[in-house]
Design a protein around this motif. Structure first.
Motif, PDB file in Angstrom:
ATOM      1  N   ARG A 195       0.319  -7.281   9.924  1.00  0.00           N
ATOM      2  CA  ARG A 195       1.067  -6.445   9.179  1.00  0.00           C
ATOM      3  C   ARG A 195       0.555  -6.977   7.881  1.00  0.00           C
ATOM      4  O   ARG A 195       0.459  -5.943   6.999  1.00  0.00           O
ATOM      5  N   HIS A 196      -0.352  -8.292   7.174  1.00  0.00           N
ATOM      6  CA  HIS A 196       0.309  -8.286   5.771  1.00  0.00           C
ATOM      7  C   HIS A 196      -1.001  -7.778   5.521  1.00  0.00           C
ATOM      8  O   HIS A 196      -1.564  -7.019   4.529  1.00  0.00           O
ATOM      9  N   ALA A 197      -2.425  -7.131   6.367  1.00  0.00           N
ATOM     10  CA  ALA A 197      -3.681  -7.326   6.341  1.00  0.00           C
ATOM     11  C   ALA A 197      -3.215  -5.431   5.654  1.00  0.00           C
ATOM     12  O   ALA A 197      -3.843  -5.100   4.534  1.00  0.00           O
ATOM     13  N   GLU A 198      -2.383  -4.609   6.599  1.00  0.00           N
ATOM     14  CA  GLU A 198      -2.541  -3.680   5.730  1.00  0.00           C
ATOM     15  C   GLU A 198      -0.984  -3.234   4.924  1.00  0.00           C
ATOM     16  O   GLU A 198      -1.549  -2.511   4.595  1.00  0.00           O
ATOM     17  N   ASN A 199      -0.588  -3.766   4.253  1.00  0.00           N
ATOM     18  CA  ASN A 199       0.294  -3.944   3.156  1.00  0.00           C
ATOM     19  C   ASN A 199       0.322  -4.450   1.990  1.00  0.00           C
ATOM     20  O   ASN A 199       0.636  -4.353   0.998  1.00  0.00           O
ATOM     21  N   ASP A 200      -0.768  -5.042   2.418  1.00  0.00           N
ATOM     22  CA  ASP A 200      -0.969  -6.002   1.112  1.00  0.00           C
ATOM     23  C   ASP A 200      -2.416  -5.528   0.238  1.00  0.00           C
ATOM     24  O   ASP A 200      -3.598  -5.034   0.682  1.00  0.00           O
ATOM     25  N   ASN A 201      -2.011  -5.120  -1.053  1.00  0.00           N
ATOM     26  CA  ASN A 201      -3.338  -4.041  -1.232  1.00  0.00           C
ATOM     27  C   ASN A 201      -4.501  -4.864  -2.306  1.00  0.00           C
ATOM     28  O   ASN A 201      -5.257  -4.318  -2.640  1.00  0.00           O
ATOM     29  N   LYS A 202      -4.463  -5.901  -2.137  1.00  0.00           N
ATOM     30  CA  LYS A 202      -5.391  -7.111  -2.742  1.00  0.00           C
ATOM     31  C   LYS A 202      -6.290  -7.741  -1.879  1.00  0.00           C
ATOM     32  O   LYS A 202      -7.006  -8.841  -2.485  1.00  0.00           O
ATOM     33  N   VAL A 203      -6.486  -7.438  -0.590  1.00  0.00           N
ATOM     34  CA  VAL A 203      -7.038  -8.212   0.741  1.00  0.00           C
ATOM     35  C   VAL A 203      -7.880  -6.452   0.893  1.00  0.00           C
ATOM     36  O   VAL A 203      -6.902  -4.966   0.625  1.00  0.00           O
ATOM     37  N   HIS A 204      -9.273  -7.578   1.567  1.00  0.00           N
ATOM     38  CA  HIS A 204      -9.077  -6.237   2.154  1.00  0.00           C
ATOM     39  C   HIS A 204      -8.700  -6.199   3.575  1.00  0.00           C
ATOM     40  O   HIS A 204      -9.568  -7.229   4.104  1.00  0.00           O
ATOM     41  N   TYR A 205      -9.044  -4.353   4.606  1.00  0.00           N
ATOM     42  CA  TYR A 205      -8.146  -5.090   6.201  1.00  0.00           C
ATOM     43  C   TYR A 205      -9.401  -5.884   7.222  1.00  0.00           C
ATOM     44  O   TYR A 205      -9.282  -6.459   7.605  1.00  0.00           O
ATOM     45  N   GLU A 206     -10.796  -5.225   6.689  1.00  0.00           N
ATOM     46  CA  GLU A 206     -12.148  -5.855   7.781  1.00  0.00           C
ATOM     47  C   GLU A 206     -12.057  -7.208   7.224  1.00  0.00           C
ATOM     48  O   GLU A 206     -13.157  -7.601   8.460  1.00  0.00           O
ATOM     49  N   ARG A 252       0.545  -1.005   0.240  1.00  0.00           N
ATOM     50  CA  ARG A 252       0.143  -0.050  -0.125  1.00  0.00           C
ATOM     51  C   ARG A 252       0.719   1.010   0.174  1.00  0.00           C
ATOM     52  O   ARG A 252       0.562   2.693  -0.084  1.00  0.00           O
ATOM     53  N   GLY A 253       2.270   1.245   0.839  1.00  0.00           N
ATOM     54  CA  GLY A 253       2.899   2.596   0.897  1.00  0.00           C
ATOM     55  C   GLY A 253       3.733   3.386  -0.419  1.00  0.00           C
ATOM     56  O   GLY A 253       3.381   2.501  -1.556  1.00  0.00           O
ATOM     57  N   GLU A 254       4.146   3.714  -0.608  1.00  0.00           N
ATOM     58  CA  GLU A 254       5.080   4.594  -1.374  1.00  0.00           C
ATOM     59  C   GLU A 254       5.941   3.916  -2.197  1.00  0.00           C
ATOM     60  O   GLU A 254       7.131   2.893  -0.994  1.00  0.00           O
ATOM     61  N   GLY A 255       5.830   4.086  -3.297  1.00  0.00           N
ATOM     62  CA  GLY A 255       6.798   3.083  -3.844  1.00  0.00           C
ATOM     63  C   GLY A 255       6.650   1.350  -3.344  1.00  0.00           C
ATOM     64  O   GLY A 255       7.553   0.659  -3.612  1.00  0.00           O
ATOM     65  N   GLY A 256       5.430   0.773  -3.407  1.00  0.00           N
ATOM     66  CA  GLY A 256       5.384  -0.143  -3.319  1.00  0.00           C
ATOM     67  C   GLY A 256       6.064  -1.297  -1.968  1.00  0.00           C
ATOM     68  O   GLY A 256       5.918  -2.505  -1.731  1.00  0.00           O
ATOM     69  N   SER A 257       6.404  -0.182  -1.086  1.00  0.00           N
ATOM     70  CA  SER A 257       7.570  -1.051   0.119  1.00  0.00           C
ATOM     71  C   SER A 257       6.900  -1.477   1.559  1.00  0.00           C
ATOM     72  O   SER A 257       7.035  -2.072   1.922  1.00  0.00           O
ATOM     73  N   GLY A 258       5.741  -0.677   1.344  1.00  0.00           N
ATOM     74  CA  GLY A 258       4.187  -1.303   2.204  1.00  0.00           C
ATOM     75  C   GLY A 258       3.509  -0.303   2.930  1.00  0.00           C
ATOM     76  O   GLY A 258       2.890   0.149   3.237  1.00  0.00           O
TER      77      GLY A 258
END
Length: 419
Positions: free
Chosen positions: A219-230, A60-66
């Motif tokens: 941590r995974h849920a916060e950084n993987d933009n292919k999933v929904h955190y909720e 999710r983060g800048e540069g794809g670093s999470g």
């Protein structure tokens, strides 16, 4: 914080923010790297955990670093520019354990130890919760090698980080910039590790693994933009780390072993409804109260039987089975009674709260790939350091020592104490 003390993120090569700091023996207590007021802290974060040519999910983060600059996930380097480190100074890549961070105490000690020897320490803080997947590690190591092509590179991994490192080494064989590695108390099979802690009935270490896994899932849920955190909220409420890991996999678009599923099961896709029908928070509290009530009843029963046997002058060694209490059989004169009824009540509590199959049909193939099964594929000198009395990562269950000893590239160092 990963920012320089002057607040800058100088644009280094390959997107690496490079600062300067002087060597110092004074360690600050502030959060982040060890430094003092005279030091300029260096943070190097890259997009190696996220989108790249190897096909990893972009964070999710800048540069794809999470998380981008200022976050926790990525590749972090403490580069001592002012002390004259040459471009070919040895590099040590450090991987933390389950739920760890770059500023954990043991990571800091490793960083300071490397820096004191004029080595360049780099901390790889991984977010992807699929330790059998080497793609992020491949990108991280390749990036560091491109940044310092003339520097020999080593790796030091702790606990779950050893699973990540071992999986990488088994995957790449000789095709790696790493020249030597060391695994300390390596968790090469998390399922067996958790089973061992449950078997030894260590509530403290079980809680450590549960908390660590919960941080990993979050941590995974916060950084993987292919999933929904909720969708991950029910997982974070699970009381057992192995259940958390298993249900976490179900929510992923892809994970190690998924391609081996039969088409009928693979077609189920991401199951975001696995938790439906489970007790609510109020229901779980009621279940805990019921379990506590059963426990008190069993304790009262055991104490009454002990007093009866002592009053009659008879040492009672017999199995007593109380109908309606889980069919528990106990030796009433042994200390093992406590362990037995605690095990039964814990099992009843879990079955009432999380009655699903474990592992789920969708995740079963994943468990064929623990790192312990692939140590014979390692082709880089690797040392495995482990204590036989380790209370968390079992010396006997999470390794296949015969495979290690049959590999000429592996060195085993096993101590009787030190776990």
């Amino acid at each position: 914080s990963n920012s320089n003390s002057n607040g800058s993120h100088a644009g280094g090569r390959d997107g690496v923010g490079m600062g300067r700091r002087k060597r110092s023996s004074v360690v600050s207590k502030r959060k982040g790297w060890a430094s003092n007021a005279d030091d300029v802290q260096t943070g190097a974060t890259t997009g190696t955990n996220g989108g790249h040519e190897k096909g990893a999910d972009k964070g999710r983060g800048e540069g794809g670093s999470g998380t981008g600059p200022g976050g926790q996930e990525g590749v972090w380097s403490d580069m001592f520019g002012d002390n004259g480190l040459p471009e070919n100074a040895p590099i040590v890549v450090i991987l933390h354990g389950i739920g760890g961070r770059r500023d954990d105490a043991y990571v800091k000690r490793s960083v300071l130890g490397a820096a004191a020897r004029s080595w360049r320490p780099v901390v790889y803080s991984y977010w992807r919760l699929d330790w059998c997947d080497p793609r992020d590690m491949i990108t991280a190591i390749d990036h560091i090698a491109q940044r310092y092509p003339s520097a020999p590179m080593f790796a030091l991994a702790f606990s779950a980080g050893a699973h990540v490192l071992t999986t990488y080494l088994a995957h790449v064989g000789k095709n790696t910039p790493l020249v030597a590695c060391s695994n300390v108390a390596g968790c090469l099979d998390f399922v067996r590790t958790y089973d061992f802690v449950e078997k030894t009935k260590s509530a403290l270490y079980k809680q450590v693994l549960n908390k660590g896994m919960r941080r990993c899932v979050k941590r995974h849920a916060e950084n993987d933009n292919k999933v929904h955190y909720e969708d991950f909220a029910p997982i974070l409420a699970c009381p057992r780390a192995n259940i958390m890991y298993d249900r976490h996999l179900v929510l992923l678009r892809d994970y190690t072993g998924k391609s081996e599923l039969p088409p009928s099961i693979r077609a189920l896709g991401c199951d975001t409804h696995w938790h439906e029908g489970l007790p609510t928070a109020e229901g779980r509290a009621a279940i805990r109260d019921k379990v506590k009530r059963r426990r008190r009843e069993r304790m009262a029963l055991a104490q009454g039987n002990r007093q009866s046997s002592q009053g009659s002058g008879v040492d009672l060694h017999q199995s007593h089975q109380q109908p309606g209490h889980g069919g528990m059989s106990t030796s009433l004169s042994s200390r093992g009674f406590m362990q037995k009824f605690q095990s039964v009540t814990a099992r009843e509590s879990h079955n009432d709260m999380y009655p699903e199959t474990y592992p789920l049909p969708q995740t079963a193939p994943h468990y064929q790939y623990p790192a312990r099964r692939f140590v014979d594929r390692i082709e880089v000198v690797t040392m495995f350091v482990h204590a036989r009395d380790d209370p968390v990562v079992s010396h006997d269950d999470t390794y296949e020592w015969d495979r290690i000893h049959s590999n000429k590239h592996c060195i085993s160092v096993r101590t009787d104490r030190g776990g």
